[in-house]
Scaffold this motif. Structure first.
Motif, PDB file in Angstrom:
ATOM      1  N   ILE A 100       0.817  -1.211   0.000  1.00  0.00           N
ATOM      2  CA  ILE A 100       0.000   0.000   0.000  1.00  0.00           C
ATOM      3  C   ILE A 100       0.855   1.267   0.000  1.00  0.00           C
ATOM      4  CG2 ILE A 100      -1.991  -1.111   1.072  1.00  0.00           C
ATOM      5  CD1 ILE A 100      -1.208   0.064   3.718  1.00  0.00           C
ATOM      6  N   TYR A 101       2.048   1.209   0.616  1.00  0.00           N
ATOM      7  CA  TYR A 101       2.883   2.411   0.618  1.00  0.00           C
ATOM      8  C   TYR A 101       3.586   2.620  -0.716  1.00  0.00           C
ATOM      9  CZ  TYR A 101       2.086   3.310   5.554  1.00  0.00           C
ATOM     10  OH  TYR A 101       1.494   3.604   6.757  1.00  0.00           O
ATOM     11  N   ILE A 102       3.904   1.542  -1.418  1.00  0.00           N
ATOM     12  CA  ILE A 102       4.430   1.691  -2.776  1.00  0.00           C
ATOM     13  C   ILE A 102       3.387   2.352  -3.670  1.00  0.00           C
ATOM     14  CG2 ILE A 102       5.028   0.416  -4.870  1.00  0.00           C
ATOM     15  CD1 ILE A 102       6.578  -1.531  -3.163  1.00  0.00           C
ATOM     16  N   ILE A 103       2.157   1.859  -3.589  1.00  0.00           N
ATOM     17  CA  ILE A 103       1.075   2.442  -4.394  1.00  0.00           C
ATOM     18  C   ILE A 103       0.875   3.910  -4.031  1.00  0.00           C
ATOM     19  CG2 ILE A 103      -1.413   2.366  -4.848  1.00  0.00           C
ATOM     20  CD1 ILE A 103      -1.258  -0.683  -4.454  1.00  0.00           C
ATOM     21  N   GLY A 104       0.866   4.208  -2.711  1.00  0.00           N
ATOM     22  CA  GLY A 104       0.681   5.589  -2.271  1.00  0.00           C
ATOM     23  C   GLY A 104       1.780   6.507  -2.768  1.00  0.00           C
ATOM     24  N   GLY A 105       3.041   6.056  -2.655  1.00  0.00           N
ATOM     25  CA  GLY A 105       4.157   6.870  -3.118  1.00  0.00           C
ATOM     26  C   GLY A 105       4.108   7.126  -4.615  1.00  0.00           C
ATOM     27  N   ILE A 106       3.747   6.090  -5.387  1.00  0.00           N
ATOM     28  CA  ILE A 106       3.665   6.234  -6.847  1.00  0.00           C
ATOM     29  C   ILE A 106       2.569   7.229  -7.226  1.00  0.00           C
ATOM     30  CG2 ILE A 106       3.006   5.032  -8.977  1.00  0.00           C
ATOM     31  CD1 ILE A 106       4.461   2.572  -7.884  1.00  0.00           C
ATOM     32  N   LEU A 107       1.430   7.165  -6.550  1.00  0.00           N
ATOM     33  CA  LEU A 107       0.325   8.077  -6.862  1.00  0.00           C
ATOM     34  C   LEU A 107       0.707   9.529  -6.571  1.00  0.00           C
ATOM     35  CD1 LEU A 107      -2.782   6.059  -5.576  1.00  0.00           C
ATOM     36  CD2 LEU A 107      -2.086   6.480  -7.945  1.00  0.00           C
ATOM     37  N   VAL A 108       1.400   9.766  -5.462  1.00  0.00           N
ATOM     38  CA  VAL A 108       1.835  11.126  -5.154  1.00  0.00           C
ATOM     39  C   VAL A 108       2.849  11.602  -6.185  1.00  0.00           C
ATOM     40  CG1 VAL A 108       3.012  12.597  -3.468  1.00  0.00           C
ATOM     41  CG2 VAL A 108       1.394  10.865  -2.683  1.00  0.00           C
ATOM     42  N   PHE A 109       3.750  10.706  -6.607  1.00  0.00           N
ATOM     43  CA  PHE A 109       4.751  11.073  -7.618  1.00  0.00           C
ATOM     44  C   PHE A 109       4.081  11.418  -8.945  1.00  0.00           C
ATOM     45  CE2 PHE A 109       7.728   9.914 -11.025  1.00  0.00           C
ATOM     46  CZ  PHE A 109       8.785  10.754 -10.706  1.00  0.00           C
TER      47      PHE A 109
END
Length: 494
Positions: A100-109
């Motif tokens: 979930i944190y990989i997905i979150g970081g990618i979305l913010v990027f």
């Protein structure tokens, strides 16, 4: 294991965790002091707004998984006596959090590339925020060690992270990288903590490719009731900073941020001890209220003289950051005015959580934090940092009132005389110091006498002091220290 030894373990673990907080905050104070001297006070506001945004996003996507891990680790170790059980919950938490944190970081990027600069945040600021979101998954290892009360390892990770953050961040700012260098210092320090905490966790569990849907459901079932209030709590903690950054400016943001960090140093005296109660109380089959009440009483005794002292001398530490950041004295006093309800709420929340009453946790979190967010929108544009502090403290009192009702329903026993003395002694001293305006070092000596009165009035008992000493120094050193201090201590306990 006796109830006293449970209290001792909480105190010992709380000592290392609080020492970690002190090191982290001291490093932070000097970090921002030097950086503000090199590049100006506005850089503090910019980076704190980035950290606040990443914390909000991380809290939003966490789903309370680390809280659930804390509860089930306590159950596995305390009742089932099984390291294997705790290991399975850890790795289920790690792999889910990583996803979930990989997905979150990618979305913010991605958002930073398409919409960066559209609001208060630039593309570069959002990119750094994305990196900080990604490393949020490391919280599972910290929660695991904390649940096992292995907080000495967390202390080691904090010290190492502080060294890396201070060295890298200050050097980058000195060589002209501005807020980017300061923010990268934050990112690297988080990575260092992850490496150290994961290493010590792996020594206990070993590396496993293990994931259980059933255990994930249990973790989410235990974590989600605290997740929504936790998200709102994170909003309550950071939204004031973000709103200040968007409406007032980076300088006012930095001033409030420093004040809130100073307040946290004091509040964490009780927050850490009460937070460590969760895995301990979860692992007890009886005596939870007695153990919890005793830790709560000790936490108040340790915290209140410090809190009232800083309320009288709020500029003592703020002034070293310079005139442009010293305007946080009034917000600091307002935040510390909420120290008693924050301590009480921490104790009752841990007790209720140990009983598995997740609905009450949800309600208390909403009652505490929804008013905070509403008041931020009303007060921050009008009153800046003072408005943010009033909003936060108001929520603390509302949540404490609800949990007071819950404590009454649970028949938690409080000795009214003890609570009255715990509060009134440093309060009286603080009023005296406020009007007499003695120098800070004389004021410190006078306020420190609160502890002697606590001992004389048996608010802090001989058994409490022995428990604290054994927890921090060990049995042998405690015995030797007591023999040397007997001529002083014996008259106090008569």
């Amino acid at each position: 294991m006796s109830r006293e030894s449970h209290v001792g373990k909480v105190i010992s673990s709380g000592f290392w965790l609080y020492l970690s907080t002190i090191i982290s905050n001291l490093q932070g104070f000097f970090y921002w002091l030097i950086i503000s001297r090199i590049a100006g006070g506005s850089i503090v506001g910019t980076v704190s707004a980035i950290v606040g945004l990443s914390s909000l996003i991380s809290g939003l996507i966490s789903l309370g998984i680390t809280t659930g891990l804390s509860r089930y680790t306590g159950l596995c170790i305390g009742i089932k006596k099984s390291n294997e059980c705790a290991s399975e919950y850890l790795w289920t938490s790690v792999y889910f959090s990583l996803l979930i944190y990989i997905i979150g970081g990618i979305l913010v990027f991605i958002y930073s590339k398409f919409f960066g600069g559209a609001g208060s945040y630039s593309t570069e600021e959002l990119t750094i925020a994305a990196l900080l979101v990604f490393v949020g998954f490391a919280g599972s290892f910290t929660s695991f060690l904390q649940s096992l009360l292995l907080t000495k390892y967390i202390f080691i990770s904090v010290v190492a992270a502080a060294i890396f953050k201070f060295t890298l961040g200050v050097l980058l700012v000195y060589f002209g990288y501005g807020w980017v260098g300061a923010a990268l210092g934050y990112f690297v320090s988080t990575v260092v903590q992850f490496v150290i905490n994961s290493y010590h966790s792996l020594k206990i569990t070993g590396f496993k490719i293990y994931f259980s849907k059933d255990k994930l459901k249990e973790l989410l079932r235990a974590g989600i009731p605290s997740w929504l209030p936790g998200v709102i709590s994170t909003i309550g903690q950071w939204f004031g900073v973000i709103l200040l950054y968007g409406t007032i400016g980076s300088l006012e943001t930095g001033s409030y941020f420093i004040a809130s960090q100073l307040a946290n140093v004091v509040l964490n005296i009780s927050n850490i001890l009460n937070g460590l109660l969760l895995p301990v109380l979860s692992g007890l089959s009886d005596g939870r209220k007695r153990v919890g009440s005793r830790v709560f009483r000790i936490s108040l005794a340790l915290m209140l003289p410090v809190s009232f002292y800083i309320m009288v001398y709020p500029t003592l530490l703020l002034d070293i950051f310079g005139k442009e950041l010293s305007s946080g004295s009034i917000p600091l006093v307002i935040l510390l005015f909420g120290s008693i309800p924050v301590a009480f709420s921490g104790f009752v929340s841990s007790l209720v959580y140990a009983y598995g009453d997740y609905l009450t946790i949800l309600k208390s979190g909403l009652i505490t934090n929804v008013p905070r967010v509403i008041l931020y929108f009303i007060l921050v544009p009008k009153m800046s940092g003072i408005g943010a502090a009033i909003s936060f403290t108001t929520g603390s009192y509302l949540g404490a009132l609800y949990l007071l009702y819950i404590a009454y329903k649970l028949q938690v026993q409080f000795k009214k005389k003890e609570i009255a003395i715990l509060i009134s002694v440093p309060l009286i001293f603080s009023v005296l110091l406020f009007f007499v305006r003695l120098s800070w070092y004389l004021g410190m000596l006078i306020m420190a006498s609160s502890y002697l009165i606590y001992i004389k009035e048996k608010i802090v008992t001989k058994e409490d002091l022995k428990e604290i000493s054994r927890a921090l120094l060990g049995e042998e050193r405690t015995s030797l220290l007591y023999q040397k201090m007997r001529p002083i201590l014996e008259p106090l306990f008569e």
